[in-house]
Design a protein around this motif. Structure first.
Motif, mmCIF file in Angstrom:
data_model
loop_
_atom_site.group_PDB
_atom_site.id
_atom_site.type_symbol
_atom_site.label_atom_id
_atom_site.label_comp_id
_atom_site.label_asym_id
_atom_site.label_seq_id
_atom_site.Cartn_x
_atom_site.Cartn_y
_atom_site.Cartn_z
ATOM 1 N N ALA A 1 0.835 -1.124 0.111
ATOM 2 C CA ALA A 1 -0.051 0.179 -0.053
ATOM 3 C C ALA A 1 0.793 1.186 0.137
ATOM 4 N N ALA A 2 2.101 1.229 0.912
ATOM 5 C CA ALA A 2 2.855 2.377 0.690
ATOM 6 C C ALA A 2 3.442 2.645 -0.466
ATOM 7 N N SER A 3 3.893 1.407 -1.099
ATOM 8 C CA SER A 3 4.435 1.880 -2.754
ATOM 9 C C SER A 3 3.449 2.397 -3.508
ATOM 10 N N HIS A 4 2.175 1.890 -3.380
ATOM 11 C CA HIS A 4 1.166 2.468 -4.096
ATOM 12 C C HIS A 4 0.973 4.007 -3.949
ATOM 13 N N ASP A 5 0.813 4.235 -2.702
ATOM 14 C CA ASP A 5 0.367 5.757 -2.269
ATOM 15 C C ASP A 5 1.528 6.526 -2.745
ATOM 16 N N LEU A 6 3.157 6.018 -2.473
ATOM 17 C CA LEU A 6 3.865 7.210 -2.896
ATOM 18 C C LEU A 6 4.107 7.171 -4.291
ATOM 19 N N ARG A 7 3.760 6.240 -5.070
ATOM 20 C CA ARG A 7 4.014 6.202 -6.720
ATOM 21 C C ARG A 7 2.923 7.357 -6.973
ATOM 22 N N GLN A 8 1.955 7.377 -6.411
ATOM 23 C CA GLN A 8 0.831 8.460 -6.862
ATOM 24 C C GLN A 8 1.340 9.689 -7.162
ATOM 25 N N THR B 1 3.984 1.307 -15.052
ATOM 26 C CA THR B 1 3.893 1.354 -13.637
ATOM 27 C C THR B 1 4.212 2.757 -13.357
ATOM 28 N N LYS B 2 3.621 3.334 -12.232
ATOM 29 C CA LYS B 2 3.706 4.609 -11.910
ATOM 30 C C LYS B 2 4.976 4.413 -10.802
ATOM 31 N N PRO B 3 5.859 5.798 -10.960
ATOM 32 C CA PRO B 3 5.595 7.086 -12.110
ATOM 33 C C PRO B 3 6.217 6.626 -13.465
ATOM 34 N N ALA B 4 5.259 7.010 -14.340
ATOM 35 C CA ALA B 4 5.530 6.977 -15.627
ATOM 36 C C ALA B 4 6.179 7.924 -16.487
ATOM 37 N N ASP B 5 7.007 8.051 -17.065
ATOM 38 C CA ASP B 5 7.607 9.099 -17.803
ATOM 39 C C ASP B 5 6.590 9.833 -18.850
ATOM 40 N N PRO B 6 6.290 11.104 -18.960
ATOM 41 C CA PRO B 6 5.223 11.560 -19.782
ATOM 42 C C PRO B 6 5.497 11.163 -21.180
ATOM 43 N N GLU B 7 6.821 11.262 -21.616
ATOM 44 C CA GLU B 7 7.261 10.860 -22.902
ATOM 45 C C GLU B 7 6.913 9.223 -23.300
ATOM 46 N N LEU B 8 7.097 8.207 -22.372
ATOM 47 C CA LEU B 8 6.810 6.911 -22.330
ATOM 48 C C LEU B 8 5.318 6.752 -22.499
ATOM 49 N N ILE B 9 4.449 7.661 -21.761
ATOM 50 C CA ILE B 9 2.959 7.444 -21.887
ATOM 51 C C ILE B 9 2.635 7.742 -23.234
ATOM 52 N N ALA B 10 3.116 9.030 -23.835
ATOM 53 C CA ALA B 10 2.829 9.475 -24.999
ATOM 54 C C ALA B 10 3.306 8.562 -26.279
ATOM 55 N N ALA B 11 4.649 7.965 -26.030
ATOM 56 C CA ALA B 11 5.077 6.998 -27.191
ATOM 57 C C ALA B 11 4.139 5.771 -27.164
#
Length: 787
Positions: A415-422, A750-760
């Motif tokens: 849960a901590a990993s998920h909440d920190l990644r957000q 997986t979060k955090p995802a780079d914006p360029e990777l999301i766009a690609a």
């Protein structure tokens, strides 16, 4: 007198000590931080003042040079018969240098023969300072103020107060001086110099730039003080030629932080000995300082409160065993048949408990021996057996509690990993949006450093994710024909830049090998080894080379770092293992890079060998399996690159975190798309039901509702009878979540995802969807034609 319990006394003592320590530490750290920040703000204003005076001197030197270059006017006069032709030349010069408000030529007797717009032509200026000085050498006059009657080239005092400075140069031929070229600079010139200095910071820094002459009169600045004489501590400090800053009260009864510097000329130009001040309202300038003080006080209060709570809990733990023993003793005093409990917590309580238990047992034994001398050994054995059974039950209970605690810890970490990644994911997106909006070297550098820090955090999370994937056995190598030289060249580009930034050398040598393997996993292995070498090398450099040795094809990574002893050669590949030496200038990371590299190598059938000597550097060797080697002639033709840009698309964004929704929408809209953001599946479904047409979707996996993002998009696709190109983002990295995502068949990050990777990724699935639709339309059209 009212008795105070031991619990209260212990809690009060610990709370008081922690509070005093917190106050002392907060005061020392806060005072030092505030002092440093105030000094830094003042020094920045002093630097602006010094740069302003230097810019003014340099600009004035350039204006003198431009007038001196007009000395060729002598040749023009020889070829010109009329003042009108000369006036045209002067006006062309004024057009080229628009900050001159007036330019004129006077002959040797002081008569103005020609000037811009014909002003003052025919008038005699032989008694004016600029003409007298200009006959002999280049001259820069004082500032023209309305109170002066001999304000420079204006022979009739017709210029307005926008006239700022007088300049003059002698005009001569090969034999003698026959005239003076005079000019007047307007105050707009000083405004341009100021705007050039401040640039993009003039809106961010609400500072006033003020210029004074040697007599302390304000030549340039706010309207309410222009033309006035000022006497301030900063002005007195600047007159000897010093530069610095002061906090002082101005005539308007406002306290300002004032940076000051004095003009000292430039090259052959001696300067006018102006004093340049850059002031900023103290409340605005020191607003970050006040914010820092408030933050320190709040943090100190929170720490003190937590310490008090911890002290209360600890006092309860300390007093509880004593209270238990006291209650048992009171029961024995009343004649009850009780046994002192075996308390825990700390050594003294355990010793006291055991002593009392022993004492009671001895008394019971004596009383039993007097009352019943014939107590049998069997009874004693039964009692001891019963105690052992009770202890076994206690051990079983403790074991069960430990297993439950371990399971709870695992759930907490997930849960901590998920909440920190957000928030880290939102920060990554906002940082990229900020990078598109800032300008200026300092702001761009700060944003780049912020993005670098976020990439470092992302690297740590990704390393943990890779370990989770390896543990869950979710990585299945996709083997294709891979060019070793292309991978080495790709890695060398970024590594060479990183090495040069740290004063190191980076060399690479590739071979034109084609091997059958997973390109991404092999590149990750090499990158991890190169990154580790650069991280711990302070002097010398790193070499990446593909070579043949002892009949095998290997890839070596050499470094001139500190090395390590032979007994650590296997320990460095353990998870969360770190070297004895700290990395130079970078974060040490989590100690997962080498562990991931070796486990990837095992998946690919490769070996990683290590050779190192303390103080002599290290060599990591990747041994390529012979079965994977392919001939060079079998290299596959490069596939055409698909377009990675997305533009003009209608994209649905669904995430239960409003920050991530806002950040994703901003990034997608910055790329020229139309984004529709929702925080719940019900809101998104309502929008689609009302006719919202979308080209793609970016969904969070865990929507904290009755269904996941995968289930939602599957249901929407079934309702609309069409496949919706979708990218799934997940903050969870547990094995169960990763297994579900891997089996879904949809692209996921997986979060955090780079914006360029999301766009690609969006671009790739949209291109694939477009190709699929074109193929379907072509087949449908052919069938229709045939029918």
């Amino acid at each position: 007198m009212r008795r105070v319990s031991l619990k209260v006394l212990i809690a009060a003592a610990i709370s008081l000590v922690s509070l005093l320590l917190t106050i002392a530490v907060s005061y020392v750290i806060g005072r030092d931080a505030v002092s440093r920040l105030e000094h830094q703000i003042g020094q920045s204003l002093a630097l602006l003042a010094d740069e302003m005076q230097d810019k003014l001197d340099r600009a004035m030197f350039e204006r003198l040079q431009s007038l001196d270059n007009m000395a060729a006017i002598g040749k023009i006069l020889q070829k010109t018969d009329t003042p009108e032709a000369l006036r045209a030349s002067l006006e062309r010069f004024q057009t080229a240098y628009s900050d001159y408000s007036w330019i004129g030529f006077a002959d040797q007797s002081g008569k103005i023969l020609s000037s811009t717009r014909g002003e003052y032509e025919g008038q005699n200026v032989s008694n004016q300072i600029w003409f007298k000085k200009g006959l002999h050498e280049p001259y820069v006059g004082d500032v023209k103020l309305p109170a002066r009657s001999d304000r420079g080239p204006s022979p009739t005092d017709g210029h307005t107060t926008s006239d700022f400075i007088d300049l003059a140069v002698p005009i001569s031929d090969t034999e003698s001086t026959f005239g003076v070229l005079g000019a007047t600079l307007s105050s707009d010139w000083a405004e341009e110099v100021r705007d050039t200095l401040l640039g993009s910071m003039k809106d961010a820094i609400p500072a006033d730039v003020i210029v004074l002459d040697e007599a302390r009169r304000v030549l340039f600045g706010p309207d309410d003080i222009t033309g006035k004489t000022l006497d301030l501590p900063s002005i007195r400090a600047a007159r000897p030629g010093d530069a610095g800053f002061a906090v002082e009260q101005w005539p308007d009864n406002t306290s300002y932080v004032t940076g000051f510097s004095k003009s000292d000329g430039y090259r052959s130009y001696p300067g006018l000995h102006w004093i340049v001040l850059v002031r900023e309202d103290q409340k605005l300038a020191f607003a970050p300082v006040r914010s820092l003080q408030t933050t320190i006080l709040i943090c100190g209060g929170i720490v003190a409160a937590l310490a008090a709570l911890l002290a209360w809990i600890l006092a309860g733990k300390l007093s509880q065993p004593l209270l238990q023993l006291a209650d048992t003793a009171e029961g024995l005093r009343r004649g009850q048949k009780l046994e002192f409990p075996q308390v825990g917590g700390y050594q003294e309580a355990r010793v006291l408990s055991q002593s009392l238990r022993s004492l009671v047992k001895e008394l019971d034994a004596q009383r039993a021996s007097l009352a019943a001398a014939n107590q049998s050994l069997e009874t004693q054995v039964q009692e001891r057996t019963q105690r052992l059974a009770e202890q076994n039950i206690g051990l079983e209970r403790a074991k069960a509690e430990a297993e439950l605690a371990t399971e709870a810890k695992s759930r907490f970490l997930a849960a901590a990993s998920h909440d920190l990644r957000q928030p880290l994911h939102a920060l990554t997106l906002f940082a990229r949006a900020l990078a598109r909006r800032v300008s200026g070297n300092e702001a761009t550098t700060l944003v780049a450093q912020m993005e670098e820090g976020l990439r470092g955090l992302k690297g740590m999370f990704d390393a943990l994710l890779n370990i989770s994937r390896l543990d869950a056995k979710l990585i299945d190598p996709a083997k294709t024909s891979v060019s070793v030289s292309e991978i080495i060249e790709r890695i060398s580009v970024g590594s060479k830049v990183e090495a040069e930034q740290n004063g190191l050398k980076f060399l690479s040598r590739s071979r034109d090998w084609i091997i059958e393997t997973d390109a991404a996993l092999l590149e990750t292995i090499i990158r991890n080894l190169v990154s580790n070498a650069l991280k711990f090398t302070k002097y010398g450099g790193v070499i990446l080379a593909a070579r043949e040795r002892d009949g095998e094809r290997v890839i070596d990574v050499f470094d001139t770092g500190p090395g390590f002893p032979i007994e650590r050669r296997e320990k460095i590949f353990e998870e969360f293992s770190r070297a004895d030496q700290r990395a130079y200038g970078v974060n040490d990371g989590l100690g997962l890079g080498l562990s991931i590299a070796r486990r990837y190598a095992e998946l690919l059938g490769m070996k990683i060998l290590v050779a190192s000597r303390r103080g002599r550097g290290s060599r990591f060797t990747i041994v390529l399996p012979k079965s994977s080697i392919r001939e060079v002639a079998h290299r596959p033709e490069p596939s055409p690159k698909s377009e990675t840009a997305i533009h003009g698309m209608r994209i649905l964004v669904l995430d239960d975190d409003p920050l991530i929704v806002a950040a994703l929408m901003r990034d997608l809209e910055d790329r020229g798309n139309l984004a529709f953001g929702y925080q719940t599946a019900a809101e998104a479904e309502k929008g689609l039901s009302k006719g919202l047409a979308i080209d793609a979707a970016v969904l969070d996996f865990d929507l904290r509702g009755s269904e996941t993002g995968l289930e939602f998009i599957k249901r929407m696709a079934a309702r609309t009878n069409t496949d919706i190109p979708t990218v799934i983002l997940s903050g969870g990295t547990d094995s169960a979540t990763l297994a579900v995502l891997a089996k879904s068949g949809r692209p996921w990050l997986t979060k955090p995802a780079d914006p360029e990777l999301i766009a690609a990724t969006l671009s790739a699935i949209l291109n694939a969807h477009k190709v699929s639709l074109n193929g379907f339309n072509a087949e449908y059209g052919a069938n229709a034609s045939a029918s």
